[in-house]
Design a protein around this motif. Structure first.
Motif, PDB file in Angstrom:
ATOM      1  N   SER A  83     -18.468  27.555  -8.241  1.00 19.39           N
ATOM      2  CA  SER A  83     -19.803  28.119  -8.021  1.00 19.39           C
ATOM      3  C   SER A  83     -20.914  27.298  -8.659  1.00 19.39           C
ATOM      4  CB  SER A  83     -19.853  29.547  -8.579  1.00 19.39           C
ATOM      5  OG  SER A  83     -19.740  29.526  -9.993  1.00 19.39           O
ATOM      6  N   LEU A  84     -20.568  26.239  -9.372  1.00 22.42           N
ATOM      7  CA  LEU A  84     -21.592  25.415 -10.010  1.00 22.42           C
ATOM      8  C   LEU A  84     -22.440  24.749  -8.947  1.00 22.42           C
ATOM      9  CD1 LEU A  84     -19.472  23.763 -12.872  1.00 22.42           C
ATOM     10  CD2 LEU A  84     -21.264  25.493 -13.119  1.00 22.42           C
ATOM     11  N   PRO A  85     -23.740  24.675  -9.173  1.00 25.71           N
ATOM     12  CA  PRO A  85     -24.649  24.119  -8.149  1.00 25.71           C
ATOM     13  C   PRO A  85     -24.469  22.616  -8.003  1.00 25.71           C
ATOM     14  CG  PRO A  85     -25.842  24.566 -10.177  1.00 25.71           C
ATOM     15  CD  PRO A  85     -24.473  25.137 -10.371  1.00 25.71           C
ATOM     16  N   ALA A  86     -24.887  22.095  -6.877  1.00 23.81           N
ATOM     17  CA  ALA A  86     -24.811  20.662  -6.604  1.00 23.81           C
ATOM     18  C   ALA A  86     -25.911  19.934  -7.376  1.00 23.81           C
ATOM     19  CB  ALA A  86     -24.965  20.410  -5.114  1.00 23.81           C
ATOM     20  N   VAL A  87     -25.622  18.710  -7.782  1.00 23.25           N
ATOM     21  CA  VAL A  87     -26.581  17.905  -8.535  1.00 23.25           C
ATOM     22  C   VAL A  87     -27.856  17.690  -7.720  1.00 23.25           C
ATOM     23  CG1 VAL A  87     -27.005  15.631  -9.564  1.00 23.25           C
ATOM     24  CG2 VAL A  87     -24.777  16.759  -9.876  1.00 23.25           C
ATOM     25  N   GLY A  88     -27.695  17.360  -6.431  1.00 22.19           N
ATOM     26  CA  GLY A  88     -28.850  17.123  -5.574  1.00 22.19           C
ATOM     27  C   GLY A  88     -29.755  18.329  -5.441  1.00 22.19           C
ATOM     28  N   THR A  89     -29.169  19.522  -5.523  1.00 25.33           N
ATOM     29  CA  THR A  89     -29.974  20.746  -5.454  1.00 25.33           C
ATOM     30  C   THR A  89     -30.774  20.940  -6.737  1.00 25.33           C
ATOM     31  OG1 THR A  89     -28.331  21.787  -4.002  1.00 25.33           O
ATOM     32  CG2 THR A  89     -29.872  23.245  -5.164  1.00 25.33           C
ATOM     33  N   LEU A  90     -30.102  20.732  -7.869  1.00 23.01           N
ATOM     34  CA  LEU A  90     -30.758  20.957  -9.156  1.00 23.01           C
ATOM     35  C   LEU A  90     -31.928  20.016  -9.395  1.00 23.01           C
ATOM     36  CD1 LEU A  90     -27.712  21.576 -11.538  1.00 23.01           C
ATOM     37  CD2 LEU A  90     -29.412  23.241 -10.798  1.00 23.01           C
ATOM     38  N   VAL A  91     -31.737  18.730  -9.101  1.00 28.21           N
ATOM     39  CA  VAL A  91     -32.758  17.740  -9.439  1.00 28.21           C
ATOM     40  C   VAL A  91     -34.076  17.991  -8.700  1.00 28.21           C
ATOM     41  CG1 VAL A  91     -32.209  16.009  -7.674  1.00 28.21           C
ATOM     42  CG2 VAL A  91     -33.082  15.281  -9.915  1.00 28.21           C
ATOM     43  N   ASN A  92     -33.999  18.704  -7.588  1.00 27.15           N
ATOM     44  CA  ASN A  92     -35.212  19.000  -6.816  1.00 27.15           C
ATOM     45  C   ASN A  92     -35.875  20.303  -7.234  1.00 27.15           C
ATOM     46  OD1 ASN A  92     -35.213  16.695  -5.102  1.00 27.15           O
ATOM     47  ND2 ASN A  92     -33.504  17.595  -3.951  1.00 27.15           N
TER      48      ASN A  92
END
Length: 454
Positions: free
Chosen positions: A14-23
């Motif tokens: 369930s951990l979010p994707a890196v690309g999602t977080l950075v935005n």
């Protein structure tokens, strides 16, 4: 059989994707400060850590920021040297004078480091200090490279490659950083010929070892190494007689660069009187930046320095513009009678009563802040491989409390204060604390004492 789901795997998935977080807006400030690529890498590391731990961080943004700030935090930091070791190798040896520090600002921009302003033609950077060196030491030629090890390597390579160099067995030393004189000689291409014994070497031993392939006699500063008791070493004047009678160079690796008599340390003046080529460090007793200073005396010395300056290795070992500026400022101070403005000189010659008054001032100030201290007689050390048996009387400020914990708290403070532990007490030596650092040090001691009390 019913399969039991692993809750840890569910959380990891369930951990979010890196690309999602950075935005996300929360990371916008970090992207601006550290750049997108660095933030992406820090997020990736943080997500990997959460996956390994099986726990999702509640303060992920803060954790990512901590990673980024740790990455770019300055590794070289100002420290306060309260150890009493004047030329502390781990702390950068000689602290620069104000004039030398000011000179760094000039060299940091554009400068005439290799431009002759009179003719407009390309100049030699060594010429900026060579005249000052020959005037200060009353010699005939001078050259500067990046440290004394480089200076002796260049001398042996340019002047003795493929030939023999005679050196006393008692001077084949290893100093800090596993620096061994025999290794330097092998690297230079010169063939080392040991003469005498570890404890006794006479001029006759050098004389007997001379062959048609011999190029030079070499004396080496033994740094922290001393042999006492039944010992004998050939004086420079005797070595000079052998060398000059046989048409050989006499090279002196002087090491510390003492400009005046102190303890049993050989001085530059004594070396120049007898030797053709002399090398020593700029950041030891001379009190300047790290540099290898080469001096030449007489016709043979001038020719030797010229050969060294024209050797291809000199290009690889040349001094940088910042060091050159700081060295020039230090030379001018010595040449104009302002050596007392050089921190190393002040520390070496500060009267013990002056040190006692300073320690007493600290003690009174700290007592007002609830920190118990007392004064203890002790000794400072020169350090840096200079005068290992020479002690300088001093007065220490001893801090009440667990010594190792106090020393650690001081070291981890801001700024770090480097203390010393003596007789199970955490002590500070005022001799090596620079002018203007008193109030900062008192604040640091108070902070460290409060940390230990918790």
């Amino acid at each position: 059989m019913r399969r039991v789901r692993d809750s840890r795997s569910d959380r990891a998935a369930s951990l979010p994707a890196v690309g999602t977080l950075v935005n996300e807006p929360a990371y916008a400030g970090l992207v601006k400060d550290f750049g997108r690529a660095r933030v992406v890498e820090a997020i990736r590391e943080q997500i990997a850590a959460e996956r390994d731990n099986g726990n999702e961080a509640r303060e992920r943004v803060a954790a990512v920021e901590t990673r980024l700030r740790t990455l770019v935090a300055p590794r070289m930091r100002r420290v306060i040297n309260a150890t009493g070791v004047i030329l502390h190798t781990n702390l950068g040896r000689a602290p620069l004078s104000k004039a030398a520090v000011d000179a760094l600002a000039v060299a940091a921009g554009y400068s005439n480091v290799e431009l002759d302003l009179e003719t407009g033609k390309r100049g030699e950077r060594a010429s900026l200090v060579s005249g000052l060196l020959t005037a200060l030491f009353e010699c005939d030629a001078a050259l500067v490279v990046n440290n004394n090890a480089a200076a002796i390597l260049l001398a042996l390579t340019a002047l003795c490659k493929g030939k023999e160099v005679l050196v006393s067995r008692g001077q084949l030393v290893e100093i800090g950083g596993s620096f061994r004189m025999p290794d330097v000689m092998r690297l230079s291409g010169a063939r080392m010929v040991e003469v005498g014994t570890t404890n006794r070497t006479r001029a006759a031993d050098y004389e007997a070892a001379v062959t048609p392939r011999t190029a030079a006699l070499l004396r080496v500063h033994t740094s922290n190494f001393r042999v006492t008791g039944f010992t004998e070493s050939a004086p420079l004047e005797s070595l000079a007689e052998v060398a000059h009678r046989r048409g050989l160079l006499l090279i002196d690796d002087l090491g510390s660069g003492a400009t005046e008599s102190i303890g049993d340390e050989p001085t530059v003046a004594e070396s120049i009187e007898h030797c053709d080529v002399i090398t020593f460090s700029g950041d030891k007793l001379f009190g300047g930046p790290q540099a290898g200073i080469v001096l030449g005396r007489g016709e043979k010395g001038v020719d030797a320095v010229k050969k060294m300056s024209r050797h291809p290795l000199a290009r690889a070992l040349r001094i940088d513009k910042l060091t050159l500026a700081a060295l020039e400022a230090t030379l001018r101070q010595r040449l104009t009678g302002h050596a007392d403005e050089i921190p190393v000189e002040r520390m070496l010659h500060a009267p013990v009563d002056e040190v006692r008054r300073r320690a007493g001032f600290w003690s009174v100030k700290l007592a007002d802040r609830g920190v118990e201290t007392w004064l203890v007689d002790g000794f400072s050390a020169v350090g840096g491989g200079s005068l290992p048996e020479h002690q300088i009387a001093t007065v220490l400020l001893s801090i009440t409390g667990p010594a190792s914990r106090l020393a650690a708290a001081l070291r981890r403070g801001e700024p770090p204060v480097i203390a010393r532990i003596e007789k199970d007490q955490c002590c500070l030596d005022p001799r090596t604390v620079l002018k203007g650092e008193d109030e900062i040090l008192i604040d640091a001691v108070e902070a460290a004492a409060n940390v230990v009390k918790r």
